[in-house]
Design a protein around this motif. Structure first.
Motif, PDB file in Angstrom:
ATOM      1  N   ASP A  18       0.820  -1.213   0.000  1.00  0.00           N
ATOM      2  CA  ASP A  18       0.000   0.000   0.000  1.00  0.00           C
ATOM      3  C   ASP A  18       0.854   1.264   0.000  1.00  0.00           C
ATOM      4  OD1 ASP A  18      -2.318  -1.483  -0.057  1.00  0.00           O
ATOM      5  OD2 ASP A  18      -2.712  -1.310   2.098  1.00  0.00           O
ATOM      6  N   GLU A  19       1.912   1.263   0.812  1.00  0.00           N
ATOM      7  CA  GLU A  19       2.803   2.426   0.868  1.00  0.00           C
ATOM      8  C   GLU A  19       3.507   2.642  -0.467  1.00  0.00           C
ATOM      9  OE1 GLU A  19       4.075   2.248   5.576  1.00  0.00           O
ATOM     10  OE2 GLU A  19       5.091   0.960   4.114  1.00  0.00           O
ATOM     11  N   LEU A  20       3.931   1.547  -1.077  1.00  0.00           N
ATOM     12  CA  LEU A  20       4.612   1.645  -2.367  1.00  0.00           C
ATOM     13  C   LEU A  20       3.656   2.168  -3.438  1.00  0.00           C
ATOM     14  CD1 LEU A  20       7.208   1.212  -3.914  1.00  0.00           C
ATOM     15  CD2 LEU A  20       6.518  -1.164  -4.295  1.00  0.00           C
ATOM     16  N   LYS A  21       2.430   1.703  -3.403  1.00  0.00           N
ATOM     17  CA  LYS A  21       1.418   2.181  -4.344  1.00  0.00           C
ATOM     18  C   LYS A  21       1.211   3.685  -4.183  1.00  0.00           C
ATOM     19  CE  LYS A  21      -3.365   1.236  -5.733  1.00  0.00           C
ATOM     20  NZ  LYS A  21      -4.567   0.474  -5.434  1.00  0.00           N
ATOM     21  N   GLU A  22       1.177   4.135  -2.927  1.00  0.00           N
ATOM     22  CA  GLU A  22       1.009   5.566  -2.661  1.00  0.00           C
ATOM     23  C   GLU A  22       2.245   6.356  -3.108  1.00  0.00           C
ATOM     24  OE1 GLU A  22      -0.310   8.449   1.059  1.00  0.00           O
ATOM     25  OE2 GLU A  22      -0.302   6.279   1.341  1.00  0.00           O
ATOM     26  N   LEU A  23       3.435   5.843  -2.788  1.00  0.00           N
ATOM     27  CA  LEU A  23       4.677   6.528  -3.170  1.00  0.00           C
ATOM     28  C   LEU A  23       4.819   6.643  -4.683  1.00  0.00           C
ATOM     29  CD1 LEU A  23       7.294   7.855  -2.147  1.00  0.00           C
ATOM     30  CD2 LEU A  23       8.375   5.609  -2.346  1.00  0.00           C
ATOM     31  N   ASN A  24       4.323   5.652  -5.401  1.00  0.00           N
ATOM     32  CA  ASN A  24       4.427   5.664  -6.865  1.00  0.00           C
ATOM     33  C   ASN A  24       3.637   6.805  -7.505  1.00  0.00           C
ATOM     34  OD1 ASN A  24       6.235   3.553  -7.051  1.00  0.00           O
ATOM     35  ND2 ASN A  24       4.649   1.996  -7.252  1.00  0.00           N
ATOM     36  N   THR A  58       7.017  13.740   0.741  1.00  0.00           N
ATOM     37  CA  THR A  58       6.027  12.702   1.071  1.00  0.00           C
ATOM     38  C   THR A  58       5.201  13.102   2.285  1.00  0.00           C
ATOM     39  OG1 THR A  58       7.559  11.499   2.527  1.00  0.00           O
ATOM     40  CG2 THR A  58       7.555  10.892   0.181  1.00  0.00           C
ATOM     41  N   TYR A  59       5.262  14.380   2.663  1.00  0.00           N
ATOM     42  CA  TYR A  59       4.602  14.866   3.877  1.00  0.00           C
ATOM     43  C   TYR A  59       3.312  15.575   3.513  1.00  0.00           C
ATOM     44  CZ  TYR A  59       4.240  17.193   8.455  1.00  0.00           C
ATOM     45  OH  TYR A  59       3.825  17.645   9.687  1.00  0.00           O
ATOM     46  N   TRP A  60       2.216  14.807   3.419  1.00  0.00           N
ATOM     47  CA  TRP A  60       0.915  15.327   3.001  1.00  0.00           C
ATOM     48  C   TRP A  60       1.069  16.157   1.725  1.00  0.00           C
ATOM     49  CZ3 TRP A  60      -2.396  12.451   5.244  1.00  0.00           C
ATOM     50  CH2 TRP A  60      -2.146  11.986   6.538  1.00  0.00           C
ATOM     51  N   ASP A  65      -4.197  15.086  -8.391  1.00  0.00           N
ATOM     52  CA  ASP A  65      -5.383  14.860  -7.558  1.00  0.00           C
ATOM     53  C   ASP A  65      -5.092  13.982  -6.340  1.00  0.00           C
ATOM     54  OD1 ASP A  65      -6.941  16.348  -9.289  1.00  0.00           O
ATOM     55  OD2 ASP A  65      -7.514  14.605 -10.502  1.00  0.00           O
ATOM     56  N   ASN A  66      -3.858  13.529  -6.216  1.00  0.00           N
ATOM     57  CA  ASN A  66      -3.502  12.603  -5.141  1.00  0.00           C
ATOM     58  C   ASN A  66      -2.686  13.304  -4.059  1.00  0.00           C
ATOM     59  OD1 ASN A  66      -4.464  10.146  -6.539  1.00  0.00           O
ATOM     60  ND2 ASN A  66      -2.838  10.655  -7.981  1.00  0.00           N
ATOM     61  N   LYS A  67      -3.061  13.057  -2.812  1.00  0.00           N
ATOM     62  CA  LYS A  67      -2.268  13.548  -1.684  1.00  0.00           C
ATOM     63  C   LYS A  67      -1.633  12.332  -1.020  1.00  0.00           C
ATOM     64  CE  LYS A  67      -3.435  17.119   0.928  1.00  0.00           C
ATOM     65  NZ  LYS A  67      -4.091  17.948   1.964  1.00  0.00           N
ATOM     66  N   ILE A  68      -0.310  12.385  -0.825  1.00  0.00           N
ATOM     67  CA  ILE A  68       0.363  11.238  -0.225  1.00  0.00           C
ATOM     68  C   ILE A  68       0.970  11.608   1.125  1.00  0.00           C
ATOM     69  CG2 ILE A  68       0.878  10.328  -2.527  1.00  0.00           C
ATOM     70  CD1 ILE A  68       3.871  10.884  -1.888  1.00  0.00           C
ATOM     71  N   ALA A  69       1.072  10.613   1.980  1.00  0.00           N
ATOM     72  CA  ALA A  69       1.725  10.740   3.282  1.00  0.00           C
ATOM     73  C   ALA A  69       2.412   9.402   3.547  1.00  0.00           C
ATOM     74  CB  ALA A  69       0.722  11.073   4.365  1.00  0.00           C
ATOM     75  N   VAL A  70       3.658   9.316   3.103  1.00  0.00           N
ATOM     76  CA  VAL A  70       4.417   8.073   3.239  1.00  0.00           C
ATOM     77  C   VAL A  70       5.749   8.387   3.913  1.00  0.00           C
ATOM     78  CG1 VAL A  70       5.454   6.112   2.036  1.00  0.00           C
ATOM     79  CG2 VAL A  70       3.438   7.222   1.076  1.00  0.00           C
ATOM     80  N   CYS A  71       6.038   7.715   5.008  1.00  0.00           N
ATOM     81  CA  CYS A  71       7.338   7.882   5.656  1.00  0.00           C
ATOM     82  C   CYS A  71       8.372   7.090   4.868  1.00  0.00           C
ATOM     83  CB  CYS A  71       7.268   7.395   7.100  1.00  0.00           C
ATOM     84  SG  CYS A  71       6.271   8.458   8.153  1.00  0.00           S
ATOM     85  N   TYR A 190      13.479   1.317  10.381  1.00  0.00           N
ATOM     86  CA  TYR A 190      12.455   2.272  10.810  1.00  0.00           C
ATOM     87  C   TYR A 190      11.111   2.053  10.117  1.00  0.00           C
ATOM     88  CZ  TYR A 190      14.148   4.524   6.548  1.00  0.00           C
ATOM     89  OH  TYR A 190      14.547   4.780   5.256  1.00  0.00           O
ATOM     90  N   LEU A 191      11.078   1.286   9.060  1.00  0.00           N
ATOM     91  CA  LEU A 191       9.813   1.002   8.365  1.00  0.00           C
ATOM     92  C   LEU A 191       9.145  -0.280   8.853  1.00  0.00           C
ATOM     93  CD1 LEU A 191      10.820   1.958   4.717  1.00  0.00           C
ATOM     94  CD2 LEU A 191       9.477   3.305   6.336  1.00  0.00           C
ATOM     95  N   GLU A 192       9.843  -1.062   9.636  1.00  0.00           N
ATOM     96  CA  GLU A 192       9.328  -2.371  10.035  1.00  0.00           C
ATOM     97  C   GLU A 192       8.060  -2.295  10.881  1.00  0.00           C
ATOM     98  OE1 GLU A 192      12.371  -4.691  11.881  1.00  0.00           O
ATOM     99  OE2 GLU A 192      13.609  -4.689  10.076  1.00  0.00           O
ATOM    100  N   ASN A 193       7.993  -1.307  11.773  1.00  0.00           N
ATOM    101  CA  ASN A 193       6.851  -1.232  12.692  1.00  0.00           C
ATOM    102  C   ASN A 193       5.798  -0.241  12.256  1.00  0.00           C
ATOM    103  OD1 ASN A 193       8.041  -3.099  14.379  1.00  0.00           O
ATOM    104  ND2 ASN A 193       9.205  -1.546  15.453  1.00  0.00           N
ATOM    105  N   GLU A 194       5.998   0.403  11.106  1.00  0.00           N
ATOM    106  CA  GLU A 194       5.017   1.397  10.698  1.00  0.00           C
ATOM    107  C   GLU A 194       3.755   0.714  10.192  1.00  0.00           C
ATOM    108  OE1 GLU A 194       4.215   5.286   8.039  1.00  0.00           O
ATOM    109  OE2 GLU A 194       5.935   4.091   7.540  1.00  0.00           O
ATOM    110  N   GLU A 195       2.640   1.265  10.626  1.00  0.00           N
ATOM    111  CA  GLU A 195       1.357   0.744  10.155  1.00  0.00           C
ATOM    112  C   GLU A 195       0.925   1.558   8.969  1.00  0.00           C
ATOM    113  OE1 GLU A 195      -1.292   0.762  13.470  1.00  0.00           O
ATOM    114  OE2 GLU A 195       0.123  -0.300  14.725  1.00  0.00           O
ATOM    115  N   GLY A 196       0.657   0.902   7.845  1.00  0.00           N
ATOM    116  CA  GLY A 196       0.405   1.608   6.606  1.00  0.00           C
ATOM    117  C   GLY A 196      -0.870   2.247   6.519  1.00  0.00           C
TER     118      GLY A 196
END
Length: 196
Positions: A18-24, A58-60, A65-71, A190-196
């Motif tokens: 999901d995060e990768l889809k958003e980052l793309n 990646t900060y809001w 038309d897409n807004k992303i927020a991905v660490c 640092y990405l291991e515990n992030e909830e997507g």
């Protein structure tokens, strides 16, 4: 740039689907924004420029038309699992205009140093630092800076991490390149515990 290619490859492998889809949905900064950043910060690391040419925040961040927020970043401190956003070029320029006062910490500093001796005691002055990242807690708890005005114990371009409660400013790497390499070498923990 090989370092950025390695970072982006490792990042994409570490992100959830999901995060990768958003980052793309993200794209690189405009040539105008990069030119403005270079003009205002001539010592800006090429690796940060290259990263922004690939992902302009990646900060809001709104892309069409897409807004992303991905660490996609971390502190670079070993064992630290707290993720951070990359600010956009415009967010960096805007948020680096004000002085970051550290004098309140120096007044009460005792045996435990709240301000790393590599940091200039005048504080982070406008035009002398670049705020490039906020933690996943909307920046209130921790921020990352590139410092171009260190003390005589530090080096220009060092990476500073601010942590709140208790407030502390610490140098976590001598350069942006070293900082990114630390993230890669740490296996994007640092990405291991992030909830997507």
């Amino acid at each position: 740039m090989d370092l950025i290619n390695d970072f982006l490859k490792g990042l994409r492998s570490a992100l959830s689907t999901d995060e990768l889809k958003e980052l793309n949905k993200a794209c690189g900064a405009t040539k105008e924004d990069i030119a403005t950043l270079r003009a205002q910060y001539p010592n800006c690391p090429e690796s940060l420029i290259c990263l922004l040419e690939n992902i302009d925040g990646t900060y809001w961040r709104k892309y069409g038309d897409n807004k992303i927020a991905v660490c996609i970043l971390g502190s670079g401190v070993e064992e630290d699992t707290y993720p951070y956003y990359l600010l956009s070029t415009q967010q960096m320029l805007e948020s680096s205009k004000e002085e970051e006062d550290i004098s309140y910490l120096l007044e009460y500093q005792d045996d435990e140093e709240a301000v790393d001796p590599k940091i200039n005691q005048e504080g982070l002055l406008p035009g002398k630092y670049l705020h490039f990242s906020d933690c996943m807690n909307n920046g209130g708890s921790s921020r990352l800076y590139i410092d171009f005005n260190p003390s005589d114990k530090g080096v220009s371009g060092q990476i500073i991490r601010f942590i709140h409660d208790p407030d502390e400013y610490e140098v976590v790497a001598d350069s942006f390149d070293e900082y990114l390499q630390n993230l890669i070498d740490g296996g994007f923990i640092y990405l291991e515990n992030e909830e997507g």
